[in-house]
Structures are given as C-alpha cells and as structure tokens.
Design a protein around this motif. Structure first.
Motif, PDB file in Angstrom:
ATOM      1  N   GLU A  44       0.832  -1.206   0.000  1.00  0.00           N
ATOM      2  CA  GLU A  44       0.000   0.000   0.000  1.00  0.00           C
ATOM      3  C   GLU A  44       0.868   1.258   0.000  1.00  0.00           C
ATOM      4  OE1 GLU A  44      -3.317  -0.122   2.605  1.00  0.00           O
ATOM      5  OE2 GLU A  44      -3.944   1.919   2.111  1.00  0.00           O
ATOM      6  N   LYS A  45       1.940   1.205   0.778  1.00  0.00           N
ATOM      7  CA  LYS A  45       2.817   2.364   0.887  1.00  0.00           C
ATOM      8  C   LYS A  45       3.468   2.682  -0.465  1.00  0.00           C
ATOM      9  CE  LYS A  45       6.845   3.676   3.358  1.00  0.00           C
ATOM     10  NZ  LYS A  45       8.011   2.909   3.764  1.00  0.00           N
ATOM     11  N   ILE A  46       3.917   1.644  -1.130  1.00  0.00           N
ATOM     12  CA  ILE A  46       4.659   1.858  -2.367  1.00  0.00           C
ATOM     13  C   ILE A  46       3.758   2.175  -3.555  1.00  0.00           C
ATOM     14  CG2 ILE A  46       6.131   0.665  -4.073  1.00  0.00           C
ATOM     15  CD1 ILE A  46       7.523  -0.631  -1.678  1.00  0.00           C
ATOM     16  N   THR A  47       2.589   1.517  -3.607  1.00  0.00           N
ATOM     17  CA  THR A  47       1.716   1.724  -4.777  1.00  0.00           C
ATOM     18  C   THR A  47       0.682   2.821  -4.528  1.00  0.00           C
ATOM     19  OG1 THR A  47       0.058   0.127  -4.028  1.00  0.00           O
ATOM     20  CG2 THR A  47       1.856  -0.725  -5.391  1.00  0.00           C
ATOM     21  N   GLY A  48       0.452   3.171  -3.252  1.00  0.00           N
ATOM     22  CA  GLY A  48      -0.586   4.146  -2.939  1.00  0.00           C
ATOM     23  C   GLY A  48      -1.987   3.591  -3.143  1.00  0.00           C
ATOM     24  N   LYS A  49      -2.101   2.265  -3.335  1.00  0.00           N
ATOM     25  CA  LYS A  49      -3.408   1.642  -3.545  1.00  0.00           C
ATOM     26  C   LYS A  49      -3.716   0.671  -2.407  1.00  0.00           C
ATOM     27  CE  LYS A  49      -4.586   2.918  -7.888  1.00  0.00           C
ATOM     28  NZ  LYS A  49      -3.360   3.480  -8.376  1.00  0.00           N
ATOM     29  N   LYS A  50      -4.946   0.713  -1.938  1.00  0.00           N
ATOM     30  CA  LYS A  50      -5.387  -0.267  -0.942  1.00  0.00           C
ATOM     31  C   LYS A  50      -5.312  -1.653  -1.587  1.00  0.00           C
ATOM     32  CE  LYS A  50      -9.628  -1.293   1.611  1.00  0.00           C
ATOM     33  NZ  LYS A  50     -10.994  -0.855   1.880  1.00  0.00           N
ATOM     34  N   PRO A  51      -4.695  -2.622  -0.913  1.00  0.00           N
ATOM     35  CA  PRO A  51      -4.572  -3.946  -1.541  1.00  0.00           C
ATOM     36  C   PRO A  51      -5.947  -4.518  -1.923  1.00  0.00           C
ATOM     37  CG  PRO A  51      -3.186  -3.819   0.409  1.00  0.00           C
ATOM     38  CD  PRO A  51      -4.003  -2.561   0.383  1.00  0.00           C
ATOM     39  N   HIS A  52      -5.995  -5.200  -3.038  1.00  0.00           N
ATOM     40  CA  HIS A  52      -7.217  -5.847  -3.538  1.00  0.00           C
ATOM     41  C   HIS A  52      -7.816  -6.750  -2.457  1.00  0.00           C
ATOM     42  CE1 HIS A  52      -9.652  -8.535  -6.094  1.00  0.00           C
ATOM     43  NE2 HIS A  52      -9.600  -7.593  -7.017  1.00  0.00           N
ATOM     44  N   HIS A  53      -9.140  -6.915  -2.466  1.00  0.00           N
ATOM     45  CA  HIS A  53      -9.736  -7.766  -1.412  1.00  0.00           C
ATOM     46  C   HIS A  53      -9.246  -9.212  -1.491  1.00  0.00           C
ATOM     47  CE1 HIS A  53     -12.795  -8.368  -4.621  1.00  0.00           C
ATOM     48  NE2 HIS A  53     -13.026  -9.520  -4.038  1.00  0.00           N
ATOM     49  N   LYS A 104      -5.855  -8.288 -13.878  1.00  0.00           N
ATOM     50  CA  LYS A 104      -6.364  -7.026 -14.432  1.00  0.00           C
ATOM     51  C   LYS A 104      -6.099  -5.900 -13.422  1.00  0.00           C
ATOM     52  CE  LYS A 104      -9.821  -3.972 -15.341  1.00  0.00           C
ATOM     53  NZ  LYS A 104      -9.300  -2.696 -15.741  1.00  0.00           N
ATOM     54  N   TRP A 105      -6.355  -6.206 -12.157  1.00  0.00           N
ATOM     55  CA  TRP A 105      -6.126  -5.202 -11.118  1.00  0.00           C
ATOM     56  C   TRP A 105      -4.629  -4.870 -11.002  1.00  0.00           C
ATOM     57  CZ3 TRP A 105      -3.653  -5.386  -6.273  1.00  0.00           C
ATOM     58  CH2 TRP A 105      -3.897  -4.284  -5.445  1.00  0.00           C
ATOM     59  N   LEU A 106      -3.793  -5.895 -11.020  1.00  0.00           N
ATOM     60  CA  LEU A 106      -2.337  -5.664 -10.941  1.00  0.00           C
ATOM     61  C   LEU A 106      -1.858  -4.842 -12.130  1.00  0.00           C
ATOM     62  CD1 LEU A 106      -1.018  -9.188  -9.839  1.00  0.00           C
ATOM     63  CD2 LEU A 106      -0.987  -7.119  -8.438  1.00  0.00           C
ATOM     64  N   GLN A 107      -2.404  -5.138 -13.303  1.00  0.00           N
ATOM     65  CA  GLN A 107      -2.000  -4.389 -14.494  1.00  0.00           C
ATOM     66  C   GLN A 107      -2.376  -2.910 -14.349  1.00  0.00           C
ATOM     67  OE1 GLN A 107      -4.078  -5.033 -18.327  1.00  0.00           O
ATOM     68  NE2 GLN A 107      -2.063  -5.299 -19.255  1.00  0.00           N
ATOM     69  N   ASP A 108      -3.562  -2.659 -13.781  1.00  0.00           N
ATOM     70  CA  ASP A 108      -3.999  -1.271 -13.568  1.00  0.00           C
ATOM     71  C   ASP A 108      -3.127  -0.562 -12.529  1.00  0.00           C
ATOM     72  OD1 ASP A 108      -5.962  -1.616 -15.411  1.00  0.00           O
ATOM     73  OD2 ASP A 108      -7.602  -1.829 -13.971  1.00  0.00           O
ATOM     74  N   VAL A 109      -2.758  -1.286 -11.470  1.00  0.00           N
ATOM     75  CA  VAL A 109      -1.958  -0.673 -10.404  1.00  0.00           C
ATOM     76  C   VAL A 109      -0.541  -0.373 -10.900  1.00  0.00           C
ATOM     77  CG1 VAL A 109      -0.845  -1.112  -8.164  1.00  0.00           C
ATOM     78  CG2 VAL A 109      -3.264  -1.678  -8.482  1.00  0.00           C
TER      79      VAL A 109
END
Ligand code: TRP
Length: 390
Positions: A44-53, A104-109
């Motif tokens: 989360e810190k590195i990508t700025g994205k809340k981890p996928h559920h 798909k989510w990883l590709q977007d992140v």
C-alpha cells in the motif's frame, strides 16, 4: 487431520478436511512465503493503492520474491506480468476468473505489460483433444479473458500451438530450459512415469519460457526483465522448476503470487471443476441456472432446522455461499455483517444464498454482455506479436 492428506498437483486438488486445504502447511511444504501484513502494508505504501480484497482476505495467500518486485517498482525499474490458462473446455467457470480478475487489477496498479499463455498444447497432450480443436478452445477462452478488461496496448495473448512456431526466440528458450532439467527431476517434480507420453515430459519448459523475457523480443527488445506470475498454488511446481533454471540461463528468477482454490459448490474438499456440471457455475449459465445451482447444491454450514439454526448459528468456515461471498463481495463491512449474522443464527441459509445469487447473477450477466461484444477481430488484435510500449 494431517495436512499430508491434502493433494495439490497441477492435475489434482483434494482434501479430506471439510474446511479444505491447509494452506499454512502447504506454504511450508512448497517452501514459499506467507503474504503477511508487513507485505500488504508495504504494498500500500509503495503503490498508494489499498490492496485488492483477494490480498486483504488471504485469497492470494503466498508468494515468492514479491519484495523484489516492490523494490523494483519503488526504484522505477520495469517488470512484467505473466499468467495463463489451459483451455480445456468451451465454458469457463467462475473459478477460472479469479487469477484474471486479479491480473487485471495488478496491471492497472503497476501499468506493466502482461503476457497470457494459452496452453492448448498441454490440453492436446493431456486430454487427447485434436490439435485443431484445442486451438479453437484457445480463441474461445480468449474472449472470456479479454472480457476481464485487459488493456489492449499492454496485453499479449498467445496460443502455444499457433505462436511458438512463429517465434524462434521462444523455442530457443524452451530448448535452453529442456537442457537444464533431467528426467529424474521432472519425475520428482510432476510425478511423470515411464508410460507417460513424452509430450508430458517435454511440456514443463513450454510453461516456463514465458517467464523469460527473452522469449518475447518484440515486447522486451532482448532486455532481461523481471517477471511476476500470479497463479493458483497448484501451478507452483512449474515455477519452482523455472526459478531453478532461470539464473542458469542468465535471467532473474520469476516472482510469484499464489492463490487458494475456488471451492466447488459441494464443499471445500475440492476445487471447482468444469467436468462436473453441478460443482460449477459457468460463465454461460443463465440467471435461473445460477439460482437453482446455488439453492440446490451450495454446501451449507447452517443447521438442520430453523430452530437449531437460530440457537446454534451457522459455520462460515465450511459454508460455500459464505466462502464465495469472500471472493465476490467487495464491501468489507457488509461481508463482516453477514459473517456475524450467519454465525449468530440471525441470518438463515436461504437469506445468505439469496445475497450470493444476486451478486453472481449480476457478475455473470455483466460478463456475458461484455463478452458478446468481443469479436474475432478483437481477439486477433490481442494475439498479434507486437510492441507493447515497453
Ligand atoms: N497450466 C495452466 C492450466 O492448466 C495454464 C498456464 C500456463 C498458467 N501458464 C501459466 C497458469 C502461468 C498460471 C500462470 O491452467
């Protein structure tokens, strides 16, 4: 129950335990690492994205070298994603969607290239499907995969039977890998025997090669790029072998993110399978079929009578409707409300199933709508070997 009774191979997944495979023991047996809070916090810190559920709920639960990938991302250095599918039947089911939804989510992140291997060669060998028919299955499955929303300018999908003959770099890497692995080793890793067709023995390097960036000169321009492979944990044997060989042919070891299995309707002892119509919900099922299958077959952790259920409550750990909600209900608070309500007996099995049915119907209908718009020409665009802006 000894976890040693759990069977996890690329061809067979069963457990005698009604909560399913003991995944912590599997991590020890395979020698991978648990996806722990520390990794998620760092993610989360590195990508700025809340981890996928899927990550928050331990559906993707194990990894190899994910910290290396995060280090690269932190330093602005490249990597790519690789996943695949053995196209064994026309109709894909819900379980098949999991790795693709996650990719798909990883590709977007991460905004990285993704290569998707369709192992129609594997299916032709193992299932005795005609070569021509196996290729058709690849094209058919590619539509379901594309419907997951992959970026056309960052995604290369290929059928092994069609692509490898046109890509000498890929074949050359297969041979480099084949040279590094003995019959004894594949016997040990995959359990092949003297009577197996030699196609099986030769196959694992085919699945290993996409993890070597040099196999795709049109994408990576002969650079040695790190690879991250999201997959179900049953595919790990292929990539243990790949990780062993990669440094010997001058490439980094691929990193991995492993998922648990999507349980069958009848219970967590086994994963969803296409060969049994009643264990699976297919992406071609109608709203009515979905409703009937869940109501009739979804294994319930509820009590035998309403009175007993109100008194003792249900068991979410073995209840398939609840387990499936963990995969498809994104809202953490709502999921927790349902868990509490079902455990205390306030929510009845019928009500829980109703919740699931609605979510599945929406998901499958939306998928069908998107898929119906994917023409053969669109599929071909994804399958053309090309520059992905790397
Ligand atoms: N062998 C896999 C299957 O039968 C398909 C596959 C090929 C794959 N390459 C992969 C799966 C990479 C995950 C990651 O489904």
């Amino acid at each position: 129950m000894a976890a040693d009774d759990d069977i996890v191979t690329p061809w067979n997944v069963t457990s005698k335990n009604d909560t399913g495979i003991d995944y912590d023991k599997l991590i020890k047996r395979f020698g991978s690492s648990k996806i722990d809070d520390e990794l998620l916090v760092r993610f989360e810190k590195i990508t700025g994205k809340k981890p996928h559920h899927f990550l928050r709920r331990g559906i993707f639960f194990s990894h190899r070298d994910m910290h290396t990938i995060l280090n690269l991302y932190e330093q602005g250095k490249p990597f790519y994603l690789y996943t695949g599918r053995g196209p064994s039947s026309d109709a894909m089911h819900l379980g098949h969607l999991i790795p693709f939804m996650f990719c798909k989510w990883l590709q977007d992140v991460f905004k990285v290239p993704l290569v998707i291997q369709l192992t129609d060669d594997e299916k032709a060998i193992w299932k005795n499907i005609k070569i021509e028919d196996a290729i058709k299955l690849s094209y058919n499955n590619a539509k379901d995969i594309i419907a997951c929303g992959f970026k056309p300018d960052k995604t290369f999908i290929f059928s092994n039977l069609e692509h490898i003959g046109n890509n000498p770099a890929f074949y050359q890497n297969m041979i480099r890998i084949q040279r590094c692995v003995t019959f004894n080793q594949v016997k040990g890793i995959f359990g092949f025997g003297d009577s197996d067709p030699i196609g099986k023995i030769a196959f694992p390097p085919t699945q290993a090669s996409p993890a070597i960036s040099g196999s795709f000169p049109f994408i990576f321009k002969n650079q040695k790029v790190h690879c991250l492979i999201p997959c179900a944990i049953d595919q790990d044997p292929y990539f243990r072998m790949t990780r062993d060989v990669a440094p010997r042919i001058g490439y980094p070891k691929p990193a991995l993110l492993h998922s648990t299995f999507f349980p069958a309707l009848q219970g967590s002892q086994t994963k969803m399978s296409s060969s049994d119509n009643n264990t699976a919900i297919f992406l071609t099922d109608t709203a009515k079929q979905i409703k009937n299958k869940v109501n009739k077959h979804a294994f319930s952790g509820g009590q035998a009578t309403i009175e007993e259920h109100r008194q003792f409550g249900g068991n979410c750990d073995i209840d398939i409707s609840y387990q499936w909600l963990r995969f498809f209900l994104e809202d953490d608070e709502k999921l927790e409300e349902i868990r509490k309500g079902y455990t205390s007996g306030e929510i009845l099995t019928g009500e829980l199933k109703k919740e699931l049915i609605e979510i599945l119907q929406n998901l499958v209908t939306a998928h069908q709508e998107t898929r119906s718009k994917i023409t053969d020409d669109i599929v071909k665009e994804y399958m053309v070997p090309r520059d992905l802006g790397f």
